[in-house]
Design a protein around this motif. Structure first.
Motif, PDB file in Angstrom:
ATOM      1  N   ALA A 100     -10.526  44.406  88.979  1.00 58.80           N
ATOM      2  CA  ALA A 100     -10.887  44.522  87.564  1.00 58.80           C
ATOM      3  C   ALA A 100     -11.434  43.200  87.043  1.00 58.80           C
ATOM      4  O   ALA A 100     -12.473  43.173  86.381  1.00 58.80           O
ATOM      5  CB  ALA A 100      -9.680  44.972  86.751  1.00 58.80           C
ATOM      6  N   LEU A 101     -10.755  42.115  87.358  1.00 59.00           N
ATOM      7  CA  LEU A 101     -11.204  40.802  86.879  1.00 59.00           C
ATOM      8  C   LEU A 101     -12.611  40.462  87.384  1.00 59.00           C
ATOM      9  O   LEU A 101     -13.393  39.824  86.680  1.00 59.00           O
ATOM     10  CB  LEU A 101     -10.219  39.713  87.290  1.00 59.00           C
ATOM     11  N   PHE A 152      -5.980  49.911  87.957  1.00 53.51           N
ATOM     12  CA  PHE A 152      -6.514  50.034  86.606  1.00 53.51           C
ATOM     13  C   PHE A 152      -7.770  50.890  86.646  1.00 53.51           C
ATOM     14  O   PHE A 152      -8.588  50.757  87.558  1.00 53.51           O
ATOM     15  CB  PHE A 152      -6.835  48.651  86.038  1.00 53.51           C
ATOM     16  N   LEU A 153      -7.915  51.753  85.650  1.00 56.49           N
ATOM     17  CA  LEU A 153      -9.069  52.646  85.571  1.00 56.49           C
ATOM     18  C   LEU A 153     -10.233  51.924  84.907  1.00 56.49           C
ATOM     19  O   LEU A 153     -10.134  51.501  83.754  1.00 56.49           O
ATOM     20  CB  LEU A 153      -8.704  53.893  84.760  1.00 56.49           C
ATOM     21  N   LEU A 154     -11.327  51.787  85.647  1.00 58.29           N
ATOM     22  CA  LEU A 154     -12.557  51.236  85.091  1.00 58.29           C
ATOM     23  C   LEU A 154     -13.618  52.323  85.060  1.00 58.29           C
ATOM     24  O   LEU A 154     -13.737  53.118  86.000  1.00 58.29           O
ATOM     25  CB  LEU A 154     -13.069  50.060  85.920  1.00 58.29           C
ATOM     26  N   TYR A 190     -16.284  56.213  87.953  1.00 53.79           N
ATOM     27  CA  TYR A 190     -15.041  55.518  87.622  1.00 53.79           C
ATOM     28  C   TYR A 190     -14.373  55.110  88.916  1.00 53.79           C
ATOM     29  O   TYR A 190     -14.648  55.663  89.979  1.00 53.79           O
ATOM     30  CB  TYR A 190     -14.099  56.387  86.778  1.00 53.79           C
ATOM     31  N   GLU A 191     -13.520  54.106  88.807  1.00 57.97           N
ATOM     32  CA  GLU A 191     -12.744  53.664  89.965  1.00 57.97           C
ATOM     33  C   GLU A 191     -11.395  53.164  89.497  1.00 57.97           C
ATOM     34  O   GLU A 191     -11.272  52.610  88.397  1.00 57.97           O
ATOM     35  CB  GLU A 191     -13.468  52.540  90.721  1.00 57.97           C
ATOM     36  N   TRP A 192     -10.394  53.356  90.342  1.00 53.59           N
ATOM     37  CA  TRP A 192      -9.085  52.761  90.150  1.00 53.59           C
ATOM     38  C   TRP A 192      -9.069  51.490  90.999  1.00 53.59           C
ATOM     39  O   TRP A 192      -9.209  51.564  92.214  1.00 53.59           O
ATOM     40  CB  TRP A 192      -7.980  53.714  90.608  1.00 53.59           C
ATOM     41  N   VAL A 193      -8.959  50.347  90.341  1.00 57.35           N
ATOM     42  CA  VAL A 193      -9.047  49.072  91.052  1.00 57.35           C
ATOM     43  C   VAL A 193      -7.809  48.222  90.781  1.00 57.35           C
ATOM     44  O   VAL A 193      -7.134  48.390  89.766  1.00 57.35           O
ATOM     45  CB  VAL A 193     -10.316  48.290  90.653  1.00 57.35           C
ATOM     46  N   TRP A 253     -21.109  44.577  80.529  1.00 57.12           N
ATOM     47  CA  TRP A 253     -20.839  45.906  79.981  1.00 57.12           C
ATOM     48  C   TRP A 253     -21.063  47.049  80.969  1.00 57.12           C
ATOM     49  O   TRP A 253     -20.977  48.216  80.591  1.00 57.12           O
ATOM     50  CB  TRP A 253     -21.625  46.162  78.698  1.00 57.12           C
ATOM     51  N   ALA A 254     -21.370  46.770  82.235  1.00 49.78           N
ATOM     52  CA  ALA A 254     -21.540  47.852  83.210  1.00 49.78           C
ATOM     53  C   ALA A 254     -20.211  48.546  83.483  1.00 49.78           C
ATOM     54  O   ALA A 254     -20.143  49.769  83.548  1.00 49.78           O
ATOM     55  CB  ALA A 254     -22.145  47.318  84.509  1.00 49.78           C
ATOM     56  N   TRP A 255     -19.158  47.762  83.689  1.00 52.15           N
ATOM     57  CA  TRP A 255     -17.819  48.294  83.923  1.00 52.15           C
ATOM     58  C   TRP A 255     -16.928  47.942  82.747  1.00 52.15           C
ATOM     59  O   TRP A 255     -17.020  46.842  82.200  1.00 52.15           O
ATOM     60  CB  TRP A 255     -17.208  47.698  85.190  1.00 52.15           C
TER      61      TRP A 255
END
Length: 136
Positions: free
Chosen positions: A115-116, A25-27, A107-110, A41-43
């Motif tokens: 993500a949680l 997921f893109l964060l 950004y990161e793909w996690v 709200w940081a990520w």
């Protein structure tokens, strides 16, 4: 009435991709925080407020494009009787991300658990759980 319980005042779009090692997921990391800082709200996911006269589907598509350079056919998860509409978009692995200058600094793909653990406050987690349920 913008922001009422019946008309969303903005939209959030969860973007995901099936990587070689599983779903990611893109964060986006808010530029209001130093890179790497965590907290409320940081990520988060690409999101933003509705402009006057704009329908909520257009808001979601515009914000996604402005914040990431990504576009596509968004799937609605919840768009009525909520303060913020929720959408998702699956993209091919390797889709480039172009951050909006001044809005996001990383950004990161996690994976799901990543993500949680980063999404805060609980309202972001709740939105993400609705997306997870919708995508199966």
């Amino acid at each position: 009435m913008t922001g009422s319980a019946t008309t969303p005042g903005g939209a959030v779009v969860a973007v995901f991709s099936d990587s070689p090692v599983g779903r990611r997921f893109l964060l986006l990391h808010s530029a209001e925080f130093p890179v790497g800082e965590a907290g409320d709200w940081a990520w988060g996911f690409p999101s933003g407020c509705r402009e006057p006269g704009e329908d909520i589907d257009s808001t979601a598509a515009r914000e996604l494009d402005e914040e990431t350079g990504i576009s596509g056919d968004l799937t609605p998860v919840r768009t009525h009787d909520v303060a913020w509409a929720i959408y998702y978009l699956q993209v091919p692995w390797g889709t480039p991300v172009q951050l909006a200058p001044g809005e996001h600094n990383a950004y990161e793909w996690v994976d799901r658990d990543g993500a949680l653990s980063r999404l805060k406050p609980a309202t972001l987690v709740d939105s993400f759980r609705l997306v997870l349920h919708a995508i199966g």
